[in-house]
Every structure is written in structure tokens, then in C-alpha cells.
Motif scaffolding. Structure first.
Motif, mmCIF file in Angstrom:
data_model
loop_
_atom_site.group_PDB
_atom_site.id
_atom_site.type_symbol
_atom_site.label_atom_id
_atom_site.label_comp_id
_atom_site.label_asym_id
_atom_site.label_seq_id
_atom_site.Cartn_x
_atom_site.Cartn_y
_atom_site.Cartn_z
ATOM 1 N N SER A 216 -22.287 8.904 18.692
ATOM 2 C CA SER A 216 -22.475 8.148 19.024
ATOM 3 C C SER A 216 -23.279 7.492 17.632
ATOM 4 O O SER A 216 -22.924 6.045 17.608
ATOM 5 C CB SER A 216 -22.490 7.322 20.612
ATOM 6 O OG SER A 216 -24.436 8.403 20.831
ATOM 7 N N SER A 217 -23.780 7.709 17.568
ATOM 8 C CA SER A 217 -24.894 7.446 16.122
ATOM 9 C C SER A 217 -23.907 7.050 15.204
ATOM 10 O O SER A 217 -24.456 6.220 14.960
ATOM 11 C CB SER A 217 -26.656 8.009 15.866
ATOM 12 O OG SER A 217 -25.660 9.531 15.478
ATOM 13 N N GLU A 218 -23.268 7.440 15.135
ATOM 14 C CA GLU A 218 -22.335 7.311 13.500
ATOM 15 C C GLU A 218 -20.795 5.984 13.885
ATOM 16 O O GLU A 218 -21.532 5.207 12.838
ATOM 17 C CB GLU A 218 -21.564 8.176 13.353
ATOM 18 C CG GLU A 218 -22.076 9.630 12.746
ATOM 19 C CD GLU A 218 -23.300 8.964 11.619
ATOM 20 O OE1 GLU A 218 -22.144 8.880 10.699
ATOM 21 O OE2 GLU A 218 -24.329 9.751 11.831
ATOM 22 N N TRP A 219 -20.587 6.568 15.293
ATOM 23 C CA TRP A 219 -20.077 5.077 15.782
ATOM 24 C C TRP A 219 -21.342 3.815 16.010
ATOM 25 O O TRP A 219 -20.727 2.578 15.527
ATOM 26 C CB TRP A 219 -18.974 4.836 17.064
ATOM 27 C CG TRP A 219 -18.390 6.069 16.564
ATOM 28 C CD1 TRP A 219 -18.295 7.574 17.167
ATOM 29 C CD2 TRP A 219 -16.989 5.393 15.680
ATOM 30 N NE1 TRP A 219 -16.452 7.736 16.510
ATOM 31 C CE2 TRP A 219 -15.668 6.624 16.478
ATOM 32 C CE3 TRP A 219 -16.926 3.625 15.391
ATOM 33 C CZ2 TRP A 219 -14.911 6.611 15.619
ATOM 34 C CZ3 TRP A 219 -14.750 3.991 15.125
ATOM 35 C CH2 TRP A 219 -14.401 5.789 15.324
ATOM 36 N N LYS A 220 -22.375 3.992 16.415
ATOM 37 C CA LYS A 220 -23.231 2.848 16.055
ATOM 38 C C LYS A 220 -22.872 2.038 15.256
ATOM 39 O O LYS A 220 -23.911 1.232 14.491
ATOM 40 C CB LYS A 220 -24.946 3.028 16.994
ATOM 41 C CG LYS A 220 -25.171 2.202 17.387
ATOM 42 C CD LYS A 220 -25.022 0.937 17.864
ATOM 43 C CE LYS A 220 -26.558 0.170 18.317
ATOM 44 N NZ LYS A 220 -25.300 -1.349 18.648
ATOM 45 N N LYS A 221 -23.421 2.879 13.866
ATOM 46 C CA LYS A 221 -23.888 2.863 12.564
ATOM 47 C C LYS A 221 -22.894 1.849 12.107
ATOM 48 O O LYS A 221 -22.376 0.388 11.409
ATOM 49 C CB LYS A 221 -23.994 3.562 11.640
ATOM 50 C CG LYS A 221 -25.071 4.719 11.934
ATOM 51 C CD LYS A 221 -24.865 5.350 10.568
ATOM 52 C CE LYS A 221 -26.074 6.666 10.482
ATOM 53 N NZ LYS A 221 -26.302 7.733 10.165
ATOM 54 N N VAL A 222 -21.450 2.470 12.261
ATOM 55 C CA VAL A 222 -20.292 1.160 12.240
ATOM 56 C C VAL A 222 -19.268 0.025 12.566
ATOM 57 O O VAL A 222 -19.786 -1.202 12.680
ATOM 58 C CB VAL A 222 -18.895 1.869 12.540
ATOM 59 C CG1 VAL A 222 -17.564 0.912 12.711
ATOM 60 C CG2 VAL A 222 -18.957 2.867 11.842
ATOM 61 N N GLU A 223 -20.552 -0.317 14.226
ATOM 62 C CA GLU A 223 -20.361 -1.455 14.622
ATOM 63 C C GLU A 223 -21.780 -2.662 14.658
ATOM 64 O O GLU A 223 -21.525 -3.577 14.400
ATOM 65 C CB GLU A 223 -21.145 -1.070 16.513
ATOM 66 C CG GLU A 223 -19.617 -1.044 16.763
ATOM 67 C CD GLU A 223 -20.622 0.004 18.696
ATOM 68 O OE1 GLU A 223 -19.875 -1.069 19.435
ATOM 69 O OE2 GLU A 223 -20.933 0.975 19.134
ATOM 70 N N ASP A 224 -22.769 -1.856 14.095
ATOM 71 C CA ASP A 224 -24.447 -2.159 13.182
ATOM 72 C C ASP A 224 -23.270 -3.306 11.985
ATOM 73 O O ASP A 224 -23.693 -4.231 11.581
ATOM 74 C CB ASP A 224 -25.448 -1.092 12.884
ATOM 75 C CG ASP A 224 -25.486 -1.172 14.136
ATOM 76 O OD1 ASP A 224 -25.617 -2.122 15.542
ATOM 77 O OD2 ASP A 224 -26.947 -0.144 14.953
ATOM 78 N N TYR A 225 -23.095 -2.424 11.069
ATOM 79 C CA TYR A 225 -22.560 -2.797 9.827
ATOM 80 C C TYR A 225 -21.659 -3.945 9.926
ATOM 81 O O TYR A 225 -21.348 -4.816 8.805
ATOM 82 C CB TYR A 225 -22.079 -1.912 9.062
ATOM 83 C CG TYR A 225 -20.864 -2.054 7.944
ATOM 84 C CD1 TYR A 225 -21.826 -1.796 6.493
ATOM 85 C CD2 TYR A 225 -20.024 -2.487 7.673
ATOM 86 C CE1 TYR A 225 -21.726 -2.019 5.278
ATOM 87 C CE2 TYR A 225 -19.216 -2.951 6.546
ATOM 88 C CZ TYR A 225 -19.915 -2.619 5.521
ATOM 89 O OH TYR A 225 -20.071 -3.270 3.779
ATOM 90 N N CYS A 226 -20.314 -3.530 11.028
ATOM 91 C CA CYS A 226 -20.093 -4.742 11.476
ATOM 92 C C CYS A 226 -20.616 -6.020 11.938
ATOM 93 O O CYS A 226 -20.235 -7.422 11.569
ATOM 94 C CB CYS A 226 -18.368 -4.991 12.288
ATOM 95 S SG CYS A 226 -17.650 -3.710 11.772
#
Length: 138
Positions: free
Chosen positions: A7-17
């Protein structure tokens, strides 16, 4: 199994977006992501009101009824029996481990065929999700 839905990797994607004003589907859910070998998150209006694209994720996890041939015993980290399991091979430090992305021609072909089979199994549900999504936009 390796945590392929970290989830931390997907959270990075969400945060970047979010930081770059790139629409990301509000329907994205880590629980849904890890419940199947593929996930479809319909495009919707993101939190900023912009249209977000549909997000389709196909994992390297095994589908419920894998259709591929067993992995050859010579593949490092692969079980001698059963279907080709890229995540299990990665977990054991085999060729699908992203820390050592070096493939022989045969390993590349094996991974490509696995991905093609995953896609073929997911296509009917993906098509249905796309049709439902487009019908909702009319």
C-alpha cells in the motif's frame, strides 16, 4: 506470498497524482486490489472534480485457475510442480525479483506468456467494466 499490493507504493502514486494535479480514481481501494489477480477501478470525478481515467491493474499473482504449463525445474526459485508463479519465484530470489531483473530468452518468453494468459483471462471482465463505465457517461 510477497506483498504485491504494497500500500505504501500505491500511496506514493496517489500522492504524486495529487501533488501534480493528475486525476486518480476515487474508487481505488487497496483491499480490492489484493482480492484478485486483476482489478478495475472505474474512472470517475476525482476529489478535485476532474475526470479520472479508468485504472486497470493486472498482477503477477496467480489467477484462481491458472492455465499455464508448470514452471520448468531449472528456473531458479521455481517449484518443480505446479503453474508458473512469478511472485513465488521473486520471493525466493529468482529471475522475476525486481532487484535482479536479468532474464534469459526462455525466461522472458515464459513471463510474457504468463502475462498474455493473465490478460486473456481478464479481458471479458475488463470489457464489461469499460462498457458499464461508458454507458454511465451517456
Amino acid at each position: 506470498d510477497p506483498d504485491f499490493t504494497e500500500s505504501s507504493e500505491w500511496k506514493k502514486v496517489e500522492d504524486y497524482c495529487s501533488a501534480n494535479s493528475i486525476p486518480f480514481p476515487r474508487s481505488f481501494d487497496h483491499g480490492v486490489l489484493s482480492s484478485s489477480f486483476f482489478s478495475v477501478f472505474p474512472g470517475d470525478l476525482d476529489t478535485g472534480g476532474s475526470p479520472a481515467p479508468m485504472l486497470i491493474v493486472i498482477h503477477l499473482g496467480l489467477p484462481p485457475n491458472p492455465i499455464g504449463p508448470p514452471a520448468p525445474p531449472a528456473t531458479k526459485g521455481a517449484a518443480a510442480e505446479g503453474p508458473f508463479a512469478p511472485l513465488e519465484i521473486a520471493k525466493q530470489g529468482g529471475f522475476t525479483d525486481l532487484a535482479t531483473p536479468k532474464y534469459t530468452g526462455a525466461q522472458y518468453d515464459q513471463l510474457l506468456n504468463f502475462s498474455k494468459e493473465q490478460m486473456a483471462m481478464a479481458i471479458p471482465d475488463i470489457k464489461e467494466a469499460i462498457i458499464a463505465h461508458l454507458a454511465g457517461r451517456v
